[in-house]
Every structure is written in C-alpha cells, then in structure tokens.
Design a protein around this motif. Structure first.
Motif, PDB file in Angstrom:
ATOM      1  N   GLN A  70       3.196  48.626  45.480  1.00 29.50           N
ATOM      2  CA  GLN A  70       2.519  47.777  45.961  1.00 29.50           C
ATOM      3  C   GLN A  70       3.523  46.460  46.078  1.00 29.50           C
ATOM      4  O   GLN A  70       4.045  45.868  45.481  1.00 29.50           O
ATOM      5  CB  GLN A  70       1.831  47.316  44.529  1.00 29.50           C
ATOM      6  N   THR A  71       3.951  46.528  47.416  1.00 31.76           N
ATOM      7  CA  THR A  71       4.997  45.286  47.916  1.00 31.76           C
ATOM      8  C   THR A  71       4.807  43.950  47.318  1.00 31.76           C
ATOM      9  O   THR A  71       5.730  43.308  47.090  1.00 31.76           O
ATOM     10  CB  THR A  71       5.191  45.590  49.571  1.00 31.76           C
ATOM     11  N   ARG A  72       3.686  43.479  47.751  1.00 27.34           N
ATOM     12  CA  ARG A  72       3.294  42.149  47.414  1.00 27.34           C
ATOM     13  C   ARG A  72       3.375  41.721  45.828  1.00 27.34           C
ATOM     14  O   ARG A  72       4.072  40.878  45.345  1.00 27.34           O
ATOM     15  CB  ARG A  72       1.820  41.675  47.392  1.00 27.34           C
ATOM     16  N   VAL A  73       3.211  42.867  44.927  1.00 30.39           N
ATOM     17  CA  VAL A  73       3.329  42.678  43.649  1.00 30.39           C
ATOM     18  C   VAL A  73       4.904  42.867  43.120  1.00 30.39           C
ATOM     19  O   VAL A  73       5.326  41.870  42.480  1.00 30.39           O
ATOM     20  CB  VAL A  73       2.573  43.609  42.647  1.00 30.39           C
ATOM     21  N   ASN A  75       7.561  42.088  45.238  1.00 31.94           N
ATOM     22  CA  ASN A  75       8.002  40.759  45.610  1.00 31.94           C
ATOM     23  C   ASN A  75       7.775  39.699  44.800  1.00 31.94           C
ATOM     24  O   ASN A  75       8.635  38.897  44.585  1.00 31.94           O
ATOM     25  CB  ASN A  75       7.801  40.608  47.147  1.00 31.94           C
ATOM     26  N   GLY A  76       6.569  39.526  44.552  1.00 31.77           N
ATOM     27  CA  GLY A  76       6.064  38.435  43.731  1.00 31.77           C
ATOM     28  C   GLY A  76       6.803  38.237  42.323  1.00 31.77           C
ATOM     29  O   GLY A  76       7.182  37.288  41.940  1.00 31.77           O
ATOM     30  N   PHE A 160       0.796  34.376  41.234  1.00 30.01           N
ATOM     31  CA  PHE A 160       1.384  35.874  41.243  1.00 30.01           C
ATOM     32  C   PHE A 160       0.261  36.899  40.610  1.00 30.01           C
ATOM     33  O   PHE A 160       0.193  38.007  40.875  1.00 30.01           O
ATOM     34  CB  PHE A 160       2.445  36.152  40.260  1.00 30.01           C
ATOM     35  N   PRO A 163      -2.450  38.834  43.323  1.00 26.57           N
ATOM     36  CA  PRO A 163      -2.116  40.164  43.932  1.00 26.57           C
ATOM     37  C   PRO A 163      -2.006  40.974  42.895  1.00 26.57           C
ATOM     38  O   PRO A 163      -2.173  42.331  43.180  1.00 26.57           O
ATOM     39  CB  PRO A 163      -0.685  39.991  44.745  1.00 26.57           C
TER      40      PRO A 163
END
Length: 189
Positions: A70-73, A75-76, A160, A163
């Motif tokens: 889960q890239t967005r998680v 990165n966030g 945050f 996502p």
C-alpha cells in the motif's frame, strides 16, 4: 491511617529561620518554579505522544507492506513520522544514548527547562531577572514546537487516516491534545 483508625492533627508550615528571604521572595520563587514545571510537563507529554504515534506509524508501515505494499499508506506514514520526528528532535536530544553524549550533543528544550527548574529551586531567594529572562525565552520556543505538533494532529493525521482507512489498516491517533493553560489530556487512538 493506621489500620481502620484515622489520625488527624493541625500543623503550620513555617519558613526555616536561617533563611533570610522574605515570604514574598519565596512565593515568587515557587510561582516561577511551578510555571517552569508546567512547561516541562507539557514538553514531556508531547514527547511521549510523539513517540507513541511514531510506534503506531511503524506498525502501520509494516501492515501496509504486508497487504501488498500500500504505497500511499507507506509514503504517508513515512512523511508523517518525519514531521513528528522534527518536532521531537527540537524538544529532546534524541542522539544522546549515554551520559557522555550529553557533552557531545547540544541540550534541547526539555534539558534546558529541567536545568532552569534546578536553578530556580537551588537557593532560597526570589528568582533574579536573568532566570526570569531565560524562562521567558524557553517556553516560546517550546510552544512553537508544541503548536507544530498540534497542527500535525489537526491536519496531517486526519489526512493520513483517509488512505489508511481505504487500505483497511486501523487509523493513527495523535495521542495527546495540548490546550493552552491545561495539562495534556489523553485521547483514544
């Protein structure tokens, strides 16, 4: 209390007769010491809340990676952790791991407040103007960092959480709410 018996007596607290400071001087000393103590307590509560949130973020990064990256998680969480770490590093020396390290790295706000508190209580007299001046400068710096922490909790953490919810990972909580003139209250994550 001794067993079921309650014993009470009246008493009066008196100043040590060897102390030449006036009652007004001692009250001024106590008042400033309590102000510094309050700022130090807020600083430590903020540091503890930051560390709690960073621990949660580490867990969510691990969970997000385990759920297929889960890239967005990830990165966030990484970005939020970096911002929280910047506030923490302004409040406490995170590089010091031993007593010797206190000589190798500069003191941060919590150490300065603790030292100031010791200086205020180190003798029986009204705090000199120099100590009052130090007090006036330190809390402003700390308040700026605590305000940054509050902004993270009000803006970055909810942003945050979106996502995170979409990814099915439990949301993060800021851990503490800082209110002006009050001690931090715990919040549920």
């Amino acid at each position: 209390m001794i067993g079921d018996e309650r014993h009470e007596t009246r008493f009066e607290v008196r100043k040590d007769p060897r102390v030449s400071a006036s009652q007004t001087d001692l009250e001024a000393q106590f008042a400033l010491a309590m102000k510094v103590h309050d700022k130090l307590s807020r600083t430590h509560a903020t540091i503890n809340a930051i560390r709690k949130m960073k621990g949660q973020l580490d867990l969510w990064i691990t969970r997000a990676k385990a759920q297929g990256g889960q890239t967005r998680v990830v990165n966030g969480a990484t970005s939020l952790k970096k911002k929280a770490s910047a506030v923490e590093e302004a409040l406490v020396q995170v590089k010091a791991k031993s007593r010797q390290d206190t000589l190798n790295y500069p003191a941060k706000l919590n150490a300065k407040l603790a030292s100031l508190l010791g200086s205020i209580g180190g003798a029986d007299f009204a705090p000199p103007n120099g100590l009052r001046g130090v007090y006036e400068g330190l809390p402003r710096r700390g308040q700026a960092q605590i305000a940054k922490w509050g902004a993270l909790g009000a803006g970055d953490v909810p942003a945050f959480a979106k996502p995170v919810r979409a990814a099915g990972v439990p949301p993060v909580g800021a851990g503490a709410r800082i209110e002006r003139g009050r001690r931090p209250a715990r919040q549920a994550p």
